[in-house]
Design a protein around this motif. Structure first.
Motif, short mmCIF file in Angstrom:
data_model
loop_
_atom_site.label_atom_id
_atom_site.label_comp_id
_atom_site.label_asym_id
_atom_site.label_seq_id
_atom_site.Cartn_x
_atom_site.Cartn_y
_atom_site.Cartn_z
N MET A 293 38.08 50.04 29.84
CA MET A 293 39.13 49.02 29.90
C MET A 293 39.24 48.44 31.31
N MET A 294 39.13 49.30 32.33
CA MET A 294 39.21 48.83 33.71
C MET A 294 38.03 47.91 34.04
N ILE B 11 35.76 42.50 34.98
CA ILE B 11 34.80 41.46 34.59
C ILE B 11 35.54 40.19 34.19
N GLY B 12 36.66 40.34 33.50
CA GLY B 12 37.48 39.18 33.13
C GLY B 12 38.02 38.46 34.35
N ARG B 13 38.45 39.23 35.36
CA ARG B 13 38.94 38.62 36.59
C ARG B 13 37.83 37.88 37.32
N LEU B 14 36.64 38.47 37.36
CA LEU B 14 35.51 37.79 38.00
C LEU B 14 35.15 36.51 37.27
N GLN B 15 35.20 36.56 35.93
CA GLN B 15 34.88 35.38 35.14
C GLN B 15 35.90 34.29 35.40
N ARG C 246 35.26 30.50 37.23
CA ARG C 246 35.58 29.24 36.56
C ARG C 246 36.55 28.39 37.38
N GLY C 247 37.25 29.04 38.28
CA GLY C 247 38.14 28.27 39.18
C GLY C 247 39.51 28.22 38.77
#
Length: 60
Positions: free
Chosen positions: A45-46, A51-55, A59-60
């Motif tokens: 989960m972490m 990975i979601g934060r990096l994505q 994207r900006g």
């Protein structure tokens, strides 16, 4: 070296992703064997959150 043309570097993205997945799998298995399933799920989960934060950042 004056007669050699410089070519593009090979793309090792797929090889790096496969290597990452294999390493992640045995690390998850080792944590599972040592501590149980709950720490593996928390780590997964972490990693998913990071990975979601990096994505989102890309994207900006």
């Amino acid at each position: 070296m004056h007669g050699h043309k410089i070519s593009a570097a090979p793309d090792y993205t797929n090889a790096a992703l496969v290597s990452f997945a294999i390493n992640l799998a045995w690390i998850f298995f080792a944590i599972w064997a040592a501590f149980g399933l709950v720490p593996v799920l928390l780590l997964a989960m972490m990693l998913n959150h990071l990975i979601g934060r990096l994505q989102a950042r890309r994207r900006g």
